[in-house]
Write a protein that holds these residues in place. Structure first.
Motif, PDB file in Angstrom:
ATOM      1  N   SER A  13       4.353  33.150 -57.507  1.00  0.00           N
ATOM      2  CA  SER A  13       5.712  33.346 -57.005  1.00  0.00           C
ATOM      3  C   SER A  13       5.829  33.065 -55.509  1.00  0.00           C
ATOM      4  CB  SER A  13       6.169  34.779 -57.293  1.00  0.00           C
ATOM      5  OG  SER A  13       7.391  35.038 -56.646  1.00  0.00           O
ATOM      6  N   GLU A  14       6.906  32.363 -55.135  1.00  0.00           N
ATOM      7  CA  GLU A  14       7.239  32.157 -53.726  1.00  0.00           C
ATOM      8  C   GLU A  14       7.718  33.448 -53.079  1.00  0.00           C
ATOM      9  OE1 GLU A  14       7.382  29.724 -51.367  1.00  0.00           O
ATOM     10  OE2 GLU A  14       6.214  28.388 -52.621  1.00  0.00           O
ATOM     11  N   GLN A  15       8.130  34.419 -53.899  1.00  0.00           N
ATOM     12  CA  GLN A  15       8.812  35.603 -53.380  1.00  0.00           C
ATOM     13  C   GLN A  15       7.890  36.786 -53.123  1.00  0.00           C
ATOM     14  OE1 GLN A  15      11.933  35.199 -52.419  1.00  0.00           O
ATOM     15  NE2 GLN A  15      11.698  33.105 -53.171  1.00  0.00           N
ATOM     16  N   LEU A  16       6.570  36.614 -53.286  1.00  0.00           N
ATOM     17  CA  LEU A  16       5.656  37.708 -52.953  1.00  0.00           C
ATOM     18  C   LEU A  16       5.766  38.004 -51.464  1.00  0.00           C
ATOM     19  CD1 LEU A  16       2.273  37.175 -54.849  1.00  0.00           C
ATOM     20  CD2 LEU A  16       4.164  38.688 -55.420  1.00  0.00           C
ATOM     21  N   LYS A  17       6.029  39.251 -51.132  1.00  0.00           N
ATOM     22  CA  LYS A  17       6.175  39.625 -49.723  1.00  0.00           C
ATOM     23  C   LYS A  17       4.809  40.054 -49.195  1.00  0.00           C
ATOM     24  CE  LYS A  17       9.465  41.909 -46.713  1.00  0.00           C
ATOM     25  NZ  LYS A  17      10.696  42.720 -46.653  1.00  0.00           N
ATOM     26  N   ARG A  19       4.022  31.280 -48.635  1.00  0.00           N
ATOM     27  CA  ARG A  19       5.105  31.671 -49.543  1.00  0.00           C
ATOM     28  C   ARG A  19       6.386  31.916 -48.738  1.00  0.00           C
ATOM     29  NH1 ARG A  19       2.283  33.324 -54.392  1.00  0.00           N
ATOM     30  NH2 ARG A  19       0.066  33.125 -53.906  1.00  0.00           N
ATOM     31  N   ALA A  20       7.502  31.686 -49.399  1.00  0.00           N
ATOM     32  CA  ALA A  20       8.793  31.782 -48.698  1.00  0.00           C
ATOM     33  C   ALA A  20       8.974  33.137 -48.022  1.00  0.00           C
ATOM     34  CB  ALA A  20       9.934  31.522 -49.680  1.00  0.00           C
ATOM     35  N   CYS A  48      18.536  25.383 -27.387  1.00  0.00           N
ATOM     36  CA  CYS A  48      17.947  26.621 -27.877  1.00  0.00           C
ATOM     37  C   CYS A  48      17.054  26.319 -29.076  1.00  0.00           C
ATOM     38  CB  CYS A  48      19.036  27.611 -28.266  1.00  0.00           C
ATOM     39  SG  CYS A  48      20.206  26.965 -29.487  1.00  0.00           S
ATOM     40  N   VAL A  49      16.345  27.317 -29.570  1.00  0.00           N
ATOM     41  CA  VAL A  49      15.536  27.173 -30.775  1.00  0.00           C
ATOM     42  C   VAL A  49      16.073  28.121 -31.836  1.00  0.00           C
ATOM     43  CG1 VAL A  49      13.460  26.422 -29.577  1.00  0.00           C
ATOM     44  CG2 VAL A  49      13.848  28.872 -29.946  1.00  0.00           C
ATOM     45  N   ALA A  50      15.792  27.800 -33.091  1.00  0.00           N
ATOM     46  CA  ALA A  50      16.311  28.624 -34.187  1.00  0.00           C
ATOM     47  C   ALA A  50      15.338  28.612 -35.356  1.00  0.00           C
ATOM     48  CB  ALA A  50      17.682  28.119 -34.641  1.00  0.00           C
ATOM     49  N   GLY A  51      15.449  29.630 -36.203  1.00  0.00           N
ATOM     50  CA  GLY A  51      14.668  29.721 -37.429  1.00  0.00           C
ATOM     51  C   GLY A  51      15.428  30.558 -38.433  1.00  0.00           C
ATOM     52  N   ALA A  52      14.980  30.539 -39.685  1.00  0.00           N
ATOM     53  CA  ALA A  52      15.654  31.277 -40.751  1.00  0.00           C
ATOM     54  C   ALA A  52      14.616  31.899 -41.675  1.00  0.00           C
ATOM     55  CB  ALA A  52      16.573  30.357 -41.545  1.00  0.00           C
ATOM     56  N   ALA A  53      14.766  33.178 -41.933  1.00  0.00           N
ATOM     57  CA  ALA A  53      13.928  33.899 -42.903  1.00  0.00           C
ATOM     58  C   ALA A  53      14.534  35.273 -43.097  1.00  0.00           C
ATOM     59  CB  ALA A  53      12.481  34.012 -42.395  1.00  0.00           C
ATOM     60  N   GLU A  54      14.068  35.980 -44.146  1.00  0.00           N
ATOM     61  CA  GLU A  54      14.563  37.328 -44.430  1.00  0.00           C
ATOM     62  C   GLU A  54      16.085  37.341 -44.590  1.00  0.00           C
ATOM     63  OE1 GLU A  54      12.617  40.450 -44.334  1.00  0.00           O
ATOM     64  OE2 GLU A  54      10.835  39.208 -44.387  1.00  0.00           O
ATOM     65  N   GLY A  55      16.669  36.174 -44.979  1.00  0.00           N
ATOM     66  CA  GLY A  55      18.099  36.112 -45.232  1.00  0.00           C
ATOM     67  C   GLY A  55      18.972  36.023 -44.004  1.00  0.00           C
ATOM     68  N   VAL A  56      18.382  35.783 -42.807  1.00  0.00           N
ATOM     69  CA  VAL A  56      19.167  35.705 -41.572  1.00  0.00           C
ATOM     70  C   VAL A  56      18.737  34.489 -40.757  1.00  0.00           C
ATOM     71  CG1 VAL A  56      19.519  38.202 -41.439  1.00  0.00           C
ATOM     72  CG2 VAL A  56      17.545  37.175 -40.296  1.00  0.00           C
TER      73      VAL A  56
END
Length: 573
Positions: free
Chosen positions: A192-196, A277-278, A512-520
């Motif tokens: 799973s990609e969703q394993l935290k 993993r994501a 600027c720099v940016a990233g996306a994870a944890e839904g934000v």
């Protein structure tokens, strides 16, 4: 009668009368008839428990009984049905539910109720039991509920349990239920990609624990299980330590064989490259850049260009210093590949750079890689499958259109087909020979090696940050016409091929720099404009950080950078 409605019918002069209480009255009376055994024509038997009922009510409420009475089994003709698979204490509860639509569910009865409801095809009761079990989910019982739900085809409950197990993996992986999982359900989790997880070792050790729980029957699955662990992301030291913890000789030999296969670079048993993993990608790494304020900065050159690297934990919302790069650089290309961060090209002073380096998070160390064929800065760098792709940028003394591909196995760059036109300062948009700020969105298909033009942005901009979250491409800030620093943000839907504006930044910013994870989304640093003596504007380097929640369409302030920085590069790790 209080609950009465009168509605006008389509036919002129006629009205439809409805009494909303009427169905409940009929249902209640049928229940009373059953309790008094009036007009009952069927007897249901489980063990010593006998329940009388009405065929027509059972058939109208339950597909199982409808089919049974239609077939005309000998038992039903005699007026009695044996239900051996329904526990005697459960049968009266089920029949009460059929008549009233109400039932009390508790921990003692829920599993037997769900099994019986599933057999009798009482979907409403199956759903009710599933909702009860969802509220009971806990790391200590979630895998048992997951197995139970899959066995009885409760898809929503199974998905909810799987999501819970993935989100609480470290607790679930240390519980006893994991050891009893069948192979295929274990693989569902391991793949799973969703394993935290914080690192892939948190997947390896539970996998080995499962194999060693019943080594006689499970050792033959060793390579299959390990193929779903992203071994290239685990340091050799951790692998060697894991081998020492294995007690079963056959499993230990298999793990050593995998270790040798990876070390030799053959890749015959496991893949030699892997992506985190994501849900493990919780760290935004920011490298290089420049600063233009008077606050002391670590690791800078005389012209305020930075060597330093930082990471932002999106879960903990904390900043931490990393090992500095070997070379200070502004406007580099930065991307993540195989669990490592690559910083390539950029500029130092007046020199455009071709060299690059790679950061290993497990060793907190930078190492050199082969230089690009062409020196470039303000270019696009991204990872796809097992390669890095570098697009355009300021190449030498002019903007360029060349594209290069990097193979980390051979440590080599190769020039491929050019972009449709020279361009720099872009994630989306950018600068061309024709336009200082553009609205273009171009798509490159690596397999076909072809470019495609997609729908243009609403606003022309360059030096903006671009990042993908939940099938949307967000373009953040940048510089617009008349060199205005922008606070606007827009996003592109890959599904609908259209742009829409979302909430503005709290502070306008470019570079600027940016990233996306944890839904934000996270955006950090950059330049903004400051009024100076009311006559002209000057640029100010920012240390501020903002986080965007797409559900609320709102930007909020977050812990600032330890030091202001602009023209940096960033990637999610």
């Amino acid at each position: 009668m209080n609950s009465i409605a009168i509605e006008t019918n389509n036919q002129e002069g006629s009205k439809l009368y409805k009494c909303r209480e009427y169905p409940y009255k009929v249902s209640a009376n049928l229940h009373y008839f059953r309790k008094d055994e009036r007009f009952c024509d069927i007897e249901l038997i489980s063990g010593k428990t006998k329940v009388k009922a009405h065929r027509v009510v059972l058939a109208a409420s339950c597909e199982y009984f409808d089919a049974m009475f239609n077939v005309g089994l000998e038992e039903t003709q005699k007026g009695r049905v044996l239900l051996h698979s329904v526990p005697s204490v459960i049968l009266p509860l089920i029949i009460d539910f059929i008549y009233t639509g109400e039932i009390t569910i508790d921990k003692a009865t829920v599993q037997n109720l769900l099994i019986a409801a599933d057999m009798l095809q009482l979907r409403e009761l199956v759903y009710g039991c599933g909702e009860f079990l969802k509220r009971e989910l806990h790391p200590s019982n979630v895998l048992g509920i997951f197995r139970f739900a899959e066995t009885h085809n409760c898809k929503e409950l199974a998905e909810e349990a799987l999501t819970h197990a993935q989100a609480h993996w470290n607790l679930v992986a240390n519980g006893d239920e994991l050891l009893e999982l069948p192979l295929q359900q274990l693989i569902t989790l391991l793949s799973s990609e969703q394993l935290k997880v914080d690192n892939e070792a948190q997947v390896l050790y539970p996998a080995l624990k499962w194999l060693e729980h019943e080594p006689a029957t499970r050792r033959r699955h060793c390579f299959e299980v390990l193929s779903h662990v992203r071994l290239p992301l685990i340091s050799p030291q951790v692998l060697d330590s894991a081998i020492k913890t294995v007690h079963d000789p056959s499993i230990a030999v298999a793990l050593r064989t995998v270790r040798v296969d990876m070390k030799s670079g053959r890749g015959a048993l496991v893949s030699l490259s892997a992506e985190p993993r994501a849900r493990a990608r919780r760290v935004l790494v920011i490298v290089g850049g420049s600063c233009h304020d008077n606050v002391p900065h670590p690791a800078v050159t005389t012209d305020n260009i930075l060597f330093s690297a930082l990471k932002f934990d999106l879960h903990k919302r904390e900043w931490e210093e990393l090992a500095p790069m070997g070379i200070a650089r502004i406007q580099p290309g930065v991307a993540t590949l195989g669990g490592r961060v690559y910083a390539v090209g950029g500029e130092q002073g007046s020199q455009i750079l071709a060299n690059g380096e790679v950061y290993d998070p497990q060793l907190d160390k930078w190492s050199d890689i082969a230089p690009m064929k062409e020196a470039r800065c303000e270019f696009g760098l991204t990872a796809w499958k097992s390669n890095l792709y570098a697009f355009g940028g300021w190449v030498g003394s002019d903007m360029g259109s060349s594209v290069e591909v990097y193979d980390p196995v051979s440590d080599e760059w190769t020039l491929v087909e050019d972009m449709p036109e020279p361009r720099f300062g872009m994630g989306v948009g950018g600068c061309t020979h024709t336009w200082r700020h553009t609205q273009d969105l171009l798509c490159y298909h690596p397999l076909l090696r072809k470019w495609q033009t997609l729908k243009s942005m609403r606003h022309a901009r360059s030096q903006a940050a671009a990042v993908v979250l939940d099938n949307y491409l967000y373009v953040i800030g940048g510089i617009g016409p008349r060199r205005t620093v922008l606070a606007s943000v827009e996003r592109y839907s890959f599904d609908d091929d259209r742009w829409e504006e979302v909430g503005n930044l709290k502070e306008a910013r470019a570079c600027c720099v940016a990233g996306a994870a944890e839904g934000v989304l996270v955006v950090a640093g950059g330049d903004t404009e400051t009024e100076h003596r009311a006559f002209y504007q000057e640029r100010t380097t920012l240390s501020s950080v903002e986080i965007y929640d797409p559900v609320e369409n709102t930007w909020r302030s977050a812990p600032p950078l330890p030091h202001s920085r602009t023209e940096a590069g960033a990637a999610l790790l």
